[in-house]
Design an enzyme around this catalytic site. Structure first.
Site, PDB file in Angstrom:
ATOM      1  N   GLU A 176       5.027  29.462  26.746  1.00 18.18           N
ATOM      2  CA  GLU A 176       3.968  30.093  27.190  1.00 18.18           C
ATOM      3  C   GLU A 176       2.704  29.288  27.345  1.00 18.18           C
ATOM      4  OE1 GLU A 176       3.880  33.361  24.309  1.00 18.18           O
ATOM      5  OE2 GLU A 176       5.952  34.223  24.923  1.00 18.18           O
ATOM      6  N   GLU A 367      12.920  34.709  25.094  1.00 18.30           N
ATOM      7  CA  GLU A 367      12.277  35.603  23.796  1.00 18.30           C
ATOM      8  C   GLU A 367      12.163  36.828  24.337  1.00 18.30           C
ATOM      9  OE1 GLU A 367       8.412  34.698  22.346  1.00 18.30           O
ATOM     10  OE2 GLU A 367       8.603  32.438  22.328  1.00 18.30           O
TER      11      GLU A 367
HETATM   12  O1  IFM Z   1       5.146  35.330  18.131  1.00 18.32           O
HETATM   13  C1  IFM Z   1       5.233  35.110  19.499  1.00 18.32           C
HETATM   14  C2  IFM Z   1       5.617  33.655  20.022  1.00 18.32           C
HETATM   15  O2  IFM Z   1       5.218  32.682  19.216  1.00 18.32           O
HETATM   16  C3  IFM Z   1       5.430  33.505  21.467  1.00 18.32           C
HETATM   17  N1  IFM Z   1       5.825  34.816  22.240  1.00 18.32           N
HETATM   18  C4  IFM Z   1       5.272  35.998  21.673  1.00 18.32           C
HETATM   19  C5  IFM Z   1       5.737  36.167  20.336  1.00 18.32           C
HETATM   20  C6  IFM Z   1       5.239  37.584  19.624  1.00 18.32           C
HETATM   21  O3  IFM Z   1       3.878  37.562  19.907  1.00 18.32           O
END
Ligand code: IFM
Length: 463
Positions: A176, A367
């Site tokens: 990200e 994710e």
């Molecule tokens: O916890 C975070 C992660 O580190 C990066 N993506 C989003 C998740 C939830 O906010």
């Protein structure tokens, strides 16, 4: 260890390929703790969290969920869940504590042991090289605003690749970068906490350059067939009406939320209008940068949590760690504890758009998950039916993607266990394993039990 419950409904029309990656994901600063041990030096997150007012209730990652000391037991927990892959991140300040120069053998050894322990349990490692924990020493030299940081990162990538490249088959350069650039340098919600949009674009460019510089160096040190990629947080943008103004804003949101990083990686250009939206100058792009950045990747990591809806309605909830867009109350369905709308069809729509517009060779959902207010019940269990529904519905959306013959290769649930949720501290629980932060006891939630049984059913081993 929690016993798995036999009676969870895992019925799902899900034609996933046998080699599909079913995993869980974590990140170093969110789980490891041991921030002052074995030669690790501070990162920007240690400094940020220690600054009053930056993180909920003054929480820090000093102890986190003590994974650094509990790694073998945590891998055993994953084996109990039956995942065939695990996404973790490597802490740059553990491996090269001052960002450049001397390698800390003890730091690298930890990840070496982790990889071996995973492989011994039949779990494929997916390593993320940068999940926001920039060595503080580099920040003191300008951090991501300094082009040299991109070169330092490529050296760091080479160091890690040289040690783990023989055994790690899946790599992500960054997690990200939108968050690292915008939340870190634009909105200031994350470390290092700057609030300057032109700086966010400079940081974003150097993060991308770091990705581009690292790719060939990793490629040279990994086995043939190793998959290299980058994870982007993406949210599809929807409009609540057909008004021209709505369409115009939606286009801006799309450019800012998604195309800022997608276009350079897949097209070698920044999208028109990106910098002008913020009256910011373009970042300092040098000859050859965009070619490096657009070098082919083997897969795109997609982090999907929610969608964006335009127009913006005041008083509703921000999406994506405080990004610029909010959900229209007219389209409200259900929200997670983060205030993010639960919208599983958005995952299907997003993947369709990505394939139409960018043609990634493959996609992995690196994710997906939800925070809810989980409590340990009197029966010693953590019942989280809303998370079960969330995961089930997103897997169902992926099944439609697979049925459409798109190259979707894996799914990593965020997160393996409750952990340090950045500016929210320990106040938001994303895990499918509950962690009692006082005792560090781990208890598999109902969602973890469901996921375990679902994975077993995919392998034809469910009772
Ligand atoms: O916890 C975070 C992660 O580190 C990066 N993506 C989003 C998740 C939830 O906010």
């Amino acid at each position: 260890m929690t016993a798995l419950q036999p009676a969870l409904d895992i019925t799902l029309a899900a034609p996933f390929p046998p080699d599909f990656l079913w995993g869980t994901a974590t990140a170093a600063y969110q789980i490891e703790g041991a921030t002052r041990e074995d030669g690790r030096l501070p990162s920007i997150w240690d400094q940020f969290a220690a600054t009053p007012g930056k993180v909920f209730d003054g929480h820090t990652g000093d102890v986190a969920v003590d994974h650094y000391h509990r790694m073998p037991a945590d891998v055993a927990l994953m084996a109990q869940l039956g995942v065939n892959s695990y996404r973790f991140s490597i802490a740059w300040p553990r491996v090269i504590p001052t960002g450049t120069g001397a390698v800390n053998a003890a730091g690298l050894d930890f990840y070496d042991r982790l990889v071996d322990t995973l492989l011994a349990n039949g779990i494929a490692p997916l390593a993320t090289l940068y999940h926001w924990d920039l060595p503080l020493a580099l920040h003191e030299r300008g951090g991501w605003l300094n082009r040299d940081t991109a070169y330092a990162y490529a050296d760091y990538a080479e160091t890690v690749g040289r040690r783990l490249g023989d055994r790690v088959g899946w790599w992500l350069t960054h997690n990200e970068p939108w968050c690292a650039a915008y939340l870190g340098y634009g909105s200031g919600l994350h470390a290092p906490g700057l609030t300057d949009m032109p700086s966010a674009f400079v940081a974003g460019h150097h993060l991308l350059l770091a990705h581009g510089l690292a790719l060939p160096r990793l490629r040279a040190l990994t086995q043939p067939g190793t998959q290299l990629g980058i994870s982007l947080n993406l949210n599809p943008v929807y409009t609540a009406d057909d008004l021209p103004e709505t369409q115009r804003i939606a286009e801006e949101v799309e450019i800012f939320n998604n195309r800022w990083f997608l276009d350079p990686i897949f097209r070698g250009t920044y999208p028109d209008g990106l910098f002008a939206q913020f009256n910011a100058p373009p970042p300092p792009v040098q000859d050859g940068d965009m070619t490096l950045i657009a070098a082919p990747i083997d897969f795109l990591g997609v982090n999907y949590y929610s969608r964006s809806m335009v127009p913006i309605h005041m008083g509703t909830n921000p999406v994506g760690n405080g990004s610029a867009t909010v959900i229209s109350s007219e389209h409200q369905t259900d929200y997670t504890d983060m205030g993010w709308e639960i919208y599983p069809p958005g995952l299907y729509d997003l993947l369709h758009t990505l394939h139409r517009d960018y043609h990634p060779a493959a996609v992995v959902i690196t994710e997906n998950g939800a925070a809810f207010t989980d409590v340990l019940d009197g029966d010693g269990q953590v019942h989280d039916p809303r998370r079960v529904d969330y995961v089930r519905q997103h897997i169902q959306a992926m099944a439609r993607v697979i049925a459409d013959a798109m190259p979707l290769k894996g799914y990593f649930l965020w997160s393996l266990m409750d952990n340090f949720e950045w500016a929210e501290g320990y106040n938001k629980r994303f895990g499918i394993v509950y962690v009692d932060f006082a005792t560090q006891e781990r208890i598999i939630k109902t969602s973890g039990q469901w996921y375990a049984r679902f994975i077993a059913s995919q392998r034809g081993t469910a009772e």
